[in-house]
Structures are given as structure tokens and as C-alpha cells.
Design a protein around this motif. Structure first.
Motif, PDB file in Angstrom:
ATOM      1  N   GLU A  53    -110.735 -36.519 -69.716  1.00 16.27           N
ATOM      2  CA  GLU A  53    -111.746 -35.617 -69.532  1.00 16.27           C
ATOM      3  C   GLU A  53    -111.046 -34.306 -69.008  1.00 16.27           C
ATOM      4  O   GLU A  53    -111.471 -33.346 -70.057  1.00 16.27           O
ATOM      5  CB  GLU A  53    -113.302 -35.951 -69.323  1.00 16.27           C
ATOM      6  CG  GLU A  53    -113.855 -37.336 -70.151  1.00 16.27           C
ATOM      7  CD  GLU A  53    -115.161 -37.462 -69.487  1.00 16.27           C
ATOM      8  OE1 GLU A  53    -115.065 -37.152 -68.781  1.00 16.27           O
ATOM      9  OE2 GLU A  53    -115.634 -38.402 -69.623  1.00 16.27           O
ATOM     10  N   ARG A  56    -108.671 -33.307 -71.455  1.00 17.65           N
ATOM     11  CA  ARG A  56    -108.834 -32.349 -73.006  1.00 17.65           C
ATOM     12  C   ARG A  56    -109.845 -31.201 -73.167  1.00 17.65           C
ATOM     13  O   ARG A  56    -109.876 -30.536 -73.646  1.00 17.65           O
ATOM     14  CB  ARG A  56    -109.754 -33.435 -73.661  1.00 17.65           C
ATOM     15  CG  ARG A  56    -110.929 -33.340 -74.756  1.00 17.65           C
ATOM     16  CD  ARG A  56    -111.658 -34.148 -74.910  1.00 17.65           C
ATOM     17  NE  ARG A  56    -112.440 -34.125 -73.899  1.00 17.65           N
ATOM     18  CZ  ARG A  56    -113.552 -34.927 -73.627  1.00 17.65           C
ATOM     19  NH1 ARG A  56    -113.851 -35.935 -74.967  1.00 17.65           N
ATOM     20  NH2 ARG A  56    -114.334 -34.636 -73.158  1.00 17.65           N
ATOM     21  N   ASP A  57    -110.627 -30.657 -71.317  1.00 15.93           N
ATOM     22  CA  ASP A  57    -111.210 -29.595 -70.978  1.00 15.93           C
ATOM     23  C   ASP A  57    -110.335 -29.016 -70.736  1.00 15.93           C
ATOM     24  O   ASP A  57    -111.069 -26.957 -70.133  1.00 15.93           O
ATOM     25  CB  ASP A  57    -112.334 -29.883 -70.177  1.00 15.93           C
ATOM     26  CG  ASP A  57    -113.289 -30.848 -71.031  1.00 15.93           C
ATOM     27  OD1 ASP A  57    -113.601 -31.717 -72.311  1.00 15.93           O
ATOM     28  OD2 ASP A  57    -114.202 -32.410 -70.751  1.00 15.93           O
ATOM     29  N   THR A  58    -109.174 -29.102 -70.372  1.00 12.96           N
ATOM     30  CA  THR A  58    -108.328 -27.730 -69.672  1.00 12.96           C
ATOM     31  C   THR A  58    -108.084 -26.600 -70.559  1.00 12.96           C
ATOM     32  O   THR A  58    -107.991 -26.533 -71.636  1.00 12.96           O
ATOM     33  CB  THR A  58    -106.699 -28.504 -69.717  1.00 12.96           C
ATOM     34  OG1 THR A  58    -106.832 -29.555 -68.810  1.00 12.96           O
ATOM     35  CG2 THR A  58    -106.421 -27.522 -68.503  1.00 12.96           C
ATOM     36  N   VAL A  59    -108.157 -25.081 -70.146  1.00  9.18           N
ATOM     37  CA  VAL A  59    -108.687 -23.903 -70.756  1.00  9.18           C
ATOM     38  C   VAL A  59    -107.290 -23.111 -70.306  1.00  9.18           C
ATOM     39  O   VAL A  59    -106.622 -22.953 -69.612  1.00  9.18           O
ATOM     40  CB  VAL A  59    -110.045 -23.530 -70.511  1.00  9.18           C
ATOM     41  CG1 VAL A  59    -109.316 -22.390 -71.181  1.00  9.18           C
ATOM     42  CG2 VAL A  59    -111.396 -23.874 -70.983  1.00  9.18           C
ATOM     43  N   SER A  70    -110.353 -24.572 -74.676  1.00  6.17           N
ATOM     44  CA  SER A  70    -109.649 -26.033 -73.881  1.00  6.17           C
ATOM     45  C   SER A  70    -108.623 -26.725 -74.986  1.00  6.17           C
ATOM     46  O   SER A  70    -108.580 -26.239 -76.494  1.00  6.17           O
ATOM     47  CB  SER A  70    -110.892 -26.451 -73.919  1.00  6.17           C
ATOM     48  OG  SER A  70    -111.788 -26.646 -75.497  1.00  6.17           O
ATOM     49  N   THR A  73    -109.932 -28.051 -77.457  1.00  2.76           N
ATOM     50  CA  THR A  73    -110.780 -27.132 -79.145  1.00  2.76           C
ATOM     51  C   THR A  73    -109.261 -26.144 -79.330  1.00  2.76           C
ATOM     52  O   THR A  73    -109.297 -25.814 -81.332  1.00  2.76           O
ATOM     53  CB  THR A  73    -111.440 -25.468 -78.168  1.00  2.76           C
ATOM     54  OG1 THR A  73    -112.344 -26.386 -78.369  1.00  2.76           O
ATOM     55  CG2 THR A  73    -111.365 -24.716 -79.522  1.00  2.76           C
ATOM     56  N   GLU A 368    -117.964 -32.153 -84.334  1.00  4.46           N
ATOM     57  CA  GLU A 368    -118.164 -31.330 -83.188  1.00  4.46           C
ATOM     58  C   GLU A 368    -118.599 -30.401 -83.369  1.00  4.46           C
ATOM     59  O   GLU A 368    -119.067 -29.507 -82.773  1.00  4.46           O
ATOM     60  CB  GLU A 368    -116.754 -30.748 -83.039  1.00  4.46           C
ATOM     61  CG  GLU A 368    -115.752 -32.074 -82.318  1.00  4.46           C
ATOM     62  CD  GLU A 368    -113.969 -32.225 -81.551  1.00  4.46           C
ATOM     63  OE1 GLU A 368    -113.861 -30.600 -81.670  1.00  4.46           O
ATOM     64  OE2 GLU A 368    -114.127 -32.978 -81.432  1.00  4.46           O
ATOM     65  N   SER A 373    -118.667 -29.572 -79.041  1.00  2.18           N
ATOM     66  CA  SER A 373    -118.031 -31.302 -78.649  1.00  2.18           C
ATOM     67  C   SER A 373    -118.631 -31.577 -77.177  1.00  2.18           C
ATOM     68  O   SER A 373    -118.555 -30.580 -76.331  1.00  2.18           O
ATOM     69  CB  SER A 373    -116.470 -30.464 -78.626  1.00  2.18           C
ATOM     70  OG  SER A 373    -115.590 -31.151 -77.865  1.00  2.18           O
ATOM     71  N   GLY A 374    -119.060 -32.598 -76.968  1.00  3.72           N
ATOM     72  CA  GLY A 374    -118.998 -33.334 -75.356  1.00  3.72           C
ATOM     73  C   GLY A 374    -120.911 -33.552 -75.463  1.00  3.72           C
ATOM     74  O   GLY A 374    -121.311 -34.060 -74.653  1.00  3.72           O
TER      75      GLY A 374
END
Length: 462
Positions: A53, A56-59, A70, A73, A368, A373-374
Motif C-alpha cells: 500500500e 502504491r500510494d507513493t506520490v 500516486s 494513479t 476507481e 481509489s482505496g
């Protein structure tokens, strides 16, 4: 009186060989897609799920351009643009230079694609009429994932006739176009007209250059990126830009495809260069970042499937796709002069319709966009898509596998080239006056048919 058109009739040899090569590439891409999805699914259900997670969520990206997104995205908005660019090229080529430029041949996959999207949407809507906020996901079960479907078809190892495989490919391409239209029209939350109008400038310049047959990447790529950024900034999903860019690329058939002396068209050139990136990188990476749902064992799976959103997706993919596609095909045969090709049976069409219930890439993308998303509902969407896809694949295998031995025998016969001209005899026209195979005689081989073709023409037919 002209003979009735044949549904799923064999196309030209040049088109059949091109489609065969394309299917091989899509099958490889489908295997990579499945691998990426399985890796994410396993990782998300281990004690190391927070690491998945977090990745996946690293911006990343410049915030000044509102592109601080992210990685998940970026995969959905950026990498899938590559996928839709290739799909746009293929769609344009099919209807401009392929066998489907004939409206009589194009009507079937278009009608089947429409039926295969309308019926799942109706089923999903009926199940979610009383659902709190569930109706917004009505388009999720409408999409077919061609790479995933072809990978499953390869595992089934069925020797379906080339015309049916071509039909599946073309149906999925039209399906993609309709899906991206739905995304643009129904899943655009807010629209900013200024960047959308500005996007027309690099789009027009890109179209002008490709119409002049310019291939320099250092000219075209910046224009494509500028179009993508401006469409993204407008609020319309950025993959729409990829389809618009693809539609500007000219299609000129190569000599191998029976076209003019000008050689391969630019669309064919771009597709050859970009498809490996789409199949080998873009779609598998998107699958990796989208399929990582924490199921929580059988109890968690049951809880997810009790949500009407997940139930609607499963019913839409498994039942809706099969009814919509097979029903549209039957309607075309019933209300036009078209007839099912004499070598095929309706179980083949039903099996292929079930196979089209394999939804993944675009279905997850719409999920999504619909629920965020999430979110909890997005997790249920993933469970529904994965469950429906698995059920559709198993049912398709149950229908198509028994046909394997029958079509393997026919395929071996069709591959023969008795006259040694490099073109299988089955693609060569039978001289007038020589009767066709009687209906229900599939055991006659191409070798036997070739012997009959070489017999002297009866004098009383002249």
C-alpha cells in the motif's frame, strides 16, 4: 439473387495472418497481466501488505502542473494512455483498412459490443436500484479485457476458427472505444474548458505532422505529452487524449496486406513500436497497482460479495456479457440475411460470449473513478471483478473445451498447402461449378477438397 452473408466467415489470408500475429502478442501480454495481478493479490494478503500500500500510494510528479500523483494513479492515468493509444490505432485500422471496412462485416462486432455492454449495465442497475450510492458503478461490468481473455483462451488451448478469434479481438476493441466514451461522458466530475480547448492545439499539430508522415519521436512525443497533460488538467480522464491522438494517425495498407505501393502505414508503424510497451509494461504494471485487494479470507470474501455492487458486477460479467453478445449475434442473424457460417455451431458463439465476461483493466479503472481509489466500495469492486472474471473463464472453458478436438482436426487440415504457393488452400476460392462441402461434412479434409478442385470442370456446366 446474392447469397446471404456468413457470420464469422473466414476473412482474407493477409488479414488472417496479421490477426494471428496480433493475437500472439496479446496472449503474451495477457500472461504478464495475470502475473502482475496475482503478485499484487498475494502481496496484499500477506503480513507485508502495508509495504504494498505504501508503494502504491507513493506520490511523485511536479505539483506545479497538478501532476503530483500516486504511483497507482500514474499507472491508471499515464500507463493506460499507452494501452488506449494502441487500441485506438487498431480500431482505426480495422475500420479503414481491415476486413471490417465492409459495413456488412462490421455490423456484427459492433452490435455484439453494444449488446455486451448494455445488458450487463441493465443487470447491474436492477440489482443496485435500492443500493445506497451503488448505481454510480453501472458501467463497471460493461468492459472486456482482451489481453486477459486471450491469455485464458491460450490456457484453454482451444483451436477456435480464426474468424471467432478475430471477432473476439474486434469486439473488445469496439468495447474499449465505447468504454472510454462512457468514461469521458459519465465519469468526468468537473470540467475545465480552458485547458480542454488548449489541448486542441498540440493535438492539431500532432495530427498535422503524422498526416505528413513525420516519425521523429522528439517532435511527436512532446506534443502527445502536452495533449495528455492538458486533457488531464481539464478534468476529462487523460486516456481520452490517447484515443484522440491515435485517431489522427493515417492508415495506409502495406503491400503484404494487399494495399498500395506506398508501404506500411504510420498507424502500423506506431502499433508495431508501441504495442510491446503496452502489453509488456503498461497493462501489467496497472494490474499490479490495481489488483492488490485485501480479501481477509473466506469471511472477508463473503462480506464483500454480499455488497450489491459486487453482486451486480459478477452477474453483469457472467450473465450479462453472455446474454448480450450471444443475443445480439442471434438478432443479427434473425433480422438480416446473414447466416452463421456452416462450419460453426451456436455453442461456439455462446462459449466466446462467456469468455468476453473476463473484465479487468477497464473495469477496475471505472471502479476507481466511480467510488474513489482505496475506498471500501472500490475494494468490493475489485473482489467482484476478480470473482466474475474467474467464473466467466471457468464457464467458457467448460463450453469451449469439448470443441477442442473437433476444431483441432479441422485446423490441421486447413494448414495444408497442397499447391505449394505459400497460401493455405482453404483461403483460395473454389472454381465455379465445383460444389461446396455438404452441410454437416466437416470430416472432409482440405487435401480431399484440393483433389476435387483439381478435377476437370464438368462440361455441362459451361
Amino acid at each position: 439473387m446474392a447469397s446471404p452473408a456468413r457470420l464469422f466467415a473466414r476473412g482474407t489470408y493477409a488479414e488472417a495472418t496479421r490477426i494471428a500475429a496480433l493475437l500472439r502478442k496479446e496472449t503474451v501480454g495477457g500472461v504478464l497481466l495475470i502475473t502482475g495481478a496475482l503478485l499484487a493479490l498475494v502481496w496484499a494478503n500477506t503480513p507485508w501488505a502495508p509495504a504494498y500500500e505504501g508503494l502504491r500510494d507513493t506520490v511523485v510528479g511536479p505539483s506545479a502542473l497538478h501532476l503530483d500523483l500516486s504511483l497507482g494513479t500514474w499507472a491508471a492515468d499515464g500507463l493506460l494512455a499507452v494501452f488506449f493509444f494502441v487500441a485506438g490505432l487498431e480500431l482505426k485500422r480495422e475500420f479503414v483498412a481491415g476486413d471490417l471496412r465492409d459495413p456488412r462485416k462490421a455490423v456484427l462486432p459492433v452490435a455484439a459490443a453494444v449488446g455486451g455492454m448494455a445488458v450487463p449495465a441493465v443487470i447491474y442497475t436492477a440489482i443496485n436500484l435500492r443500493s445506497d450510492g451503488g448505481l454510480v458503478g453501472w458501467a463497471i461490468p460493461t468492459a472486456t479485457d482482451i489481453a486477459f481473455a486471450l491469455a485464458v483462451l491460450a490456457v484453454i488451448s482451444t483451436h477456435l476458427p480464426a474468424a471467432l478469434r478475430t471477432f473476439l479481438l474486434t469486439l473488445a476493441i469496439v468495447d474499449d472505444l465505447l468504454a472510454i466514451t462512457i468514461i469521458a461522458v459519465f465519469y468526468t466530475a468537473s470540467l475545465s474548458f480552458t485547458p480542454l480547448l488548449l489541448a486542441l492545439v498540440p493535438l492539431a499539430l500532432f495530427g498535422f505532422l503524422v498526416q505528413k508522415r513525420v516519425r521523429h519521436w522528439w517532435l511527436l512525443l512532446p506534443l502527445a505529452l502536452a495533449t495528455w497533460v492538458l486533457v488531464h488538467e481539464s478534468g476529462v480522464h487523460a486516456t481520452v487524449a490517447a484515443v484522440l491522438l491515435a485517431f489522427t494517425v493515417p492508415v495506409v495498407r502495406s503491400r503484404a496486406a494487399g494495399g498500395p505501393e506506398a508501404g506500411p502505414g504510420l498507424a502500423e508503424h506506431f502499433e508495431h513500436r508501441i504495442r510491446p510497451i503496452s502489453a509488456g509494461l503498461a497493462v501489467p504494471v496497472f494490474a499490479f497497482f490495481s489488483a492488490g485487494v485485501t480479501i481477509g479470507g473466506l469471511q472477508g470474501l463473503g462480506a464483500s460479495l454480499r455488497d450489491t455492487v459486487a453482486l451486480g458486477i459478477v452477474a453483469g460479467l457472467v450473465v450479462g456479457k453472455a446474454v448480450g453478445i450471444a443475443g445480439a449475434t442471434w438478432l443479427v442473424s434473425r433480422f438480416t440475411r446473414a447466416e452463421l457460417d456452416e462450419d460453426l455451431r451456436w455453442p461456439d458463439v455462446i462459449g466466446l460470449s462467456l469468455l468476453a465476461g473476463i473484465g479487468f483493466t477497464v473495469s477496475l479503472l471505472i471502479g476507481e473513478l466511480a467510488f474513489g481509489s482505496g475506498s471500501v466500495r472500490d475494494e468490493h469492486v475489485k473482489v467482484g471483478v476478480l470473482t466474475g472474471t474467474l467464473m466467466a473463464a471457468l464457464l467458457a472453458a467448460a463450453v469451449l473445451k469439448p470443441r477442442d478436438r473437433h476444431y483441432r482436426r479441422i485446423a490441421e487440415a486447413e494448414a495444408r498447402d497442397e499447391d505449394g504457393d505459400g497460401v493455405p488452400d482453404v483461403y483460395q476460392e473454389r472454381p465455379s461449378g465445383i460444389p461446396d462441402l455438404p452441410h454437416g461434412s466437416p470430416r472432409e479434409t482440405v487435401h480431399e477438397a484440393s483433389d476435387r478442385r483439381r478435377q476437370p470442370r464438368p462440361a455441362n456446366l459451361d
